[in-house]
Design an enzyme around this catalytic site. Structure first.
Site, PDB file in Angstrom:
ATOM      1  N   GLY A 265       4.195 -76.641  15.032  1.00 42.23           N
ATOM      2  CA  GLY A 265       4.485 -77.842  14.253  1.00 42.23           C
ATOM      3  C   GLY A 265       3.357 -78.461  13.484  1.00 42.23           C
ATOM      4  N   PRO A 303       1.989 -71.936  16.961  1.00 39.68           N
ATOM      5  CA  PRO A 303       1.836 -72.303  15.550  1.00 39.68           C
ATOM      6  C   PRO A 303       2.431 -71.240  14.642  1.00 39.68           C
ATOM      7  CG  PRO A 303      -0.224 -71.400  16.361  1.00 39.68           C
ATOM      8  CD  PRO A 303       0.716 -71.448  17.544  1.00 39.68           C
ATOM      9  N   ARG A 305       3.431 -72.139  10.634  1.00 37.38           N
ATOM     10  CA  ARG A 305       3.008 -72.549   9.293  1.00 37.38           C
ATOM     11  C   ARG A 305       1.494 -72.637   9.140  1.00 37.38           C
ATOM     12  NH1 ARG A 305       6.240 -75.991   6.214  1.00 37.38           N
ATOM     13  NH2 ARG A 305       7.262 -76.568   8.159  1.00 37.38           N
ATOM     14  N   TYR A 345      14.192 -78.574   0.963  1.00 36.22           N
ATOM     15  CA  TYR A 345      13.536 -79.743   1.590  1.00 36.22           C
ATOM     16  C   TYR A 345      12.832 -80.623   0.562  1.00 36.22           C
ATOM     17  CZ  TYR A 345      13.461 -76.021   5.161  1.00 36.22           C
ATOM     18  OH  TYR A 345      13.768 -74.970   5.990  1.00 36.22           O
ATOM     19  N   CYS A 371      21.809 -69.550 -11.055  1.00 27.31           N
ATOM     20  CA  CYS A 371      22.773 -70.456 -11.676  1.00 27.31           C
ATOM     21  C   CYS A 371      23.067 -71.675 -10.816  1.00 27.31           C
ATOM     22  CB  CYS A 371      24.057 -69.695 -11.961  1.00 27.31           C
ATOM     23  SG  CYS A 371      23.716 -68.328 -13.058  1.00 27.31           S
ATOM     24  N   GLU A 372      22.064 -72.495 -10.615  1.00 26.93           N
ATOM     25  CA  GLU A 372      22.223 -73.749  -9.888  1.00 26.93           C
ATOM     26  C   GLU A 372      21.158 -74.702 -10.387  1.00 26.93           C
ATOM     27  OE1 GLU A 372      22.997 -74.209  -5.901  1.00 26.93           O
ATOM     28  OE2 GLU A 372      23.635 -72.150  -5.534  1.00 26.93           O
ATOM     29  N   TYR A 400       7.571 -69.500   5.700  1.00 23.68           N
ATOM     30  CA  TYR A 400       8.944 -69.868   5.349  1.00 23.68           C
ATOM     31  C   TYR A 400       9.239 -69.609   3.868  1.00 23.68           C
ATOM     32  CZ  TYR A 400       8.260 -72.078   9.847  1.00 23.68           C
ATOM     33  OH  TYR A 400       7.950 -72.294  11.174  1.00 23.68           O
TER      34      TYR A 400
END
Ligand code: LLP
Length: 446
Positions: A265, A303, A305, A345, A371-372, A400
């Site tokens: 985290g 850990p 990230r 996010y 296409c968004e 990620y």
């Protein structure tokens, strides 16, 4: 990572072509003709060799980040179990295992990855996750992992049943929910009672006691994980205080645990500000260890990230620069399927031209071809001039990024390259159309 500011240990560098010495200044302080390097390898060269979109990782930085944890906890018995979900490339898992790391896995698939990359490390694996199947438990029991982090009483019952069937004792830890608030994005916060994660810490003592009579279960540890991208050390300390109290209660009740798992985290700075990773890890270690004083067993850390995020960049080619009314859109060949963090996010990733052009910065949206309208990497971002055909790097994409990529819009996922010093190595080839179509059935079988 952004051209490393004060940090002496970064491997992403902006090199002035007119000046061979690596610059330690952020890119917007450079006047002209900069070029982005990973280690000693130019991103332009890599993009030419392997195509784009391309994930590029610095093996040296990953190794250094892992070592920061190992050094910060060197004074006590500990094991860094890298969270595989952050980046599960086999070559990266191997690199970690070779340097003594264990692994935190959350699925049978991640276990297979560890077994493929570093089977010798399987006894350093902890298995987390809210919903493990019987088949996943069986495979992990047979492989001989270190510990199951169990998230409910029902799951513990299932684990006991599988262990009895296989005649293999299951080492378990209860993942407790400490009800600690940690400031982060709501999707990645996990330590409050309202979240689906863990067992209410107030129920834990009773559950350990009831498991004590089962010969197929061994209460090996306790685990906690309060969320991800947490920048302050305080919530980690607060969670550990609560866990520590439970460990003392268990010990007085005659159940001495062998391990405490502090989860993962620890957050990074995605905004390219000055950031001292070594100091951050030391501060984190002080908070965790301070709260655990008196516990002599193994401290497990998970850990993800912090170890890999800043070691990676997603390199994309600019397809078009188009204007709609007042807005300017830089359209890249990478899209939300390659890196979904901004869309999912509202995450910030620094975007830098691989080669700096002279001229005035412009406010642009950087978007992909999917296409968004949610397919964006940056909105209203002031960037140096960018032209079609240029390369841009989305920084801090090592965690990620590829791990959350998809084939949405029938897009083939990027290739991945690992750089070590002056050497680069393809660690995952670009997907082909044949890869994508392989699992599909057009005609009725038989
Ligand atoms: N341990 C457990 C049990 C976890 O659930 C996680 C992450 C970790 C360790 C590693 O956490 P880290 O050190 O990487 O923060 N996709 C999101 C992050 C999801 C994190 C999920 N759990 C993102 O892109 O920000």
């Amino acid at each position: 990572m952004l051209y490393p500011q004060k940090s002496a240990i970064s491997h992403w560098k902006l090199i002035l072509t007119t000046n061979p010495a690596p610059s330690t200044r952020p890119f917007h302080h450079l006047q002209r003709h900069g070029a982005l390097y990973c280690g000693k390898v130019s991103l332009e060269t890599l993009a030419r060799r392997y195509g784009t979109p391309l994930y590029v990782y610095s093996a040296d930085q990953i190794a250094e980040r892992l070592q920061l944890f190992q050094q910060a906890f060197a004074g006590r018995d500990h094991l860094v179990c890298y969270a595989v979900k952050a980046n599960s490339a086999l070559a990266i898992l191997k690199l970690m295992a070779d340097r003594g790391a264990g692994f935190d896995i959350v699925s049978g698939g991640e276990l297979e990855r560890v077994l493929a990359a570093a089977p010798e490390a399987v006894d350093r694996v902890v298995f987390s996750g809210v919903g493990k199947t019987a088949a996943e438990m069986d495979r992990a029991l047979e492989a001989g992992i270190l510990e199951f982090n169990v998230e409910s009483e029902a799951e513990l019952e299932l684990l006991a049943a599988r262990a009895r069937r296989l005649k293999r004792k299951a080492r378990f830890a209860l993942r407790v929910n400490p009800d600690v608030f940690a400031e982060t994005h709501p999707y990645i916060s996990t330590g409050l009672r309202e979240h689906k994660f863990g067992i209410d810490i107030r129920q834990a003592l009773r559950i350990y006691q009831s498991a004590a009579g089962n010969r197929w279960l061994q209460a090996h540890g306790v685990s906690v994980h309060i969320g991800s991208q947490i920048r302050s050390a305080d919530p980690f300390g607060a969670a550990m205080e609560r866990v520590s109290k439970l460990v003392r209660q268990l010990s007085s009740a005659g159940m001495a645990l062998k391990a405490v798992d502090a989860g993962g985290g620890l957050g990074i700075d995605y905004h390219g500000g000055s950031f001292d990773p070594a100091a951050k890890v030391r501060e984190y270690a002080a908070a965790v260890q301070g709260a655990l004083e008196g516990f002599e067993g193994t401290l497990l850390l998970e850990p993800g990230r912090f170890v890999v995020a800043q070691a990676g960049a997603l390199v994309a080619r600019v397809l078009q620069v188009k204007r709609n009314g007042k807005k300017t859109f830089v359209v890249t060949d990478a899209a939300m399927n390659d890196l979904i963090r901004p869309a999912l996010y509202q995450a910030h990733h620094e975007i830098v031209p691989v080669k700096l052009r002279t001229g005035r910065p412009r406010v642009v949206d950087v978007v992909g071809p999917v296409c968004e309208s949610g397919d964006f990497f940056a909105r209203d971002r002031k960037l140096p001039p960018i032209e079609p055909g240029d390369l841009v790097a989305l920084l801090d994409a090592g965690a990620y990024g590829m791990a959350q990529s998809s084939n949405y819009n029938t897009r083939m996922r990027p290739a991945e390259v690992l750089v070590e010093g002056a050497k680069s190595r393809l660690i995952r080839r670009r997907e082909t159309m044949a890869d994508l179509l392989a699992p599909e059935l057009l005609a009725k079988p038989g």
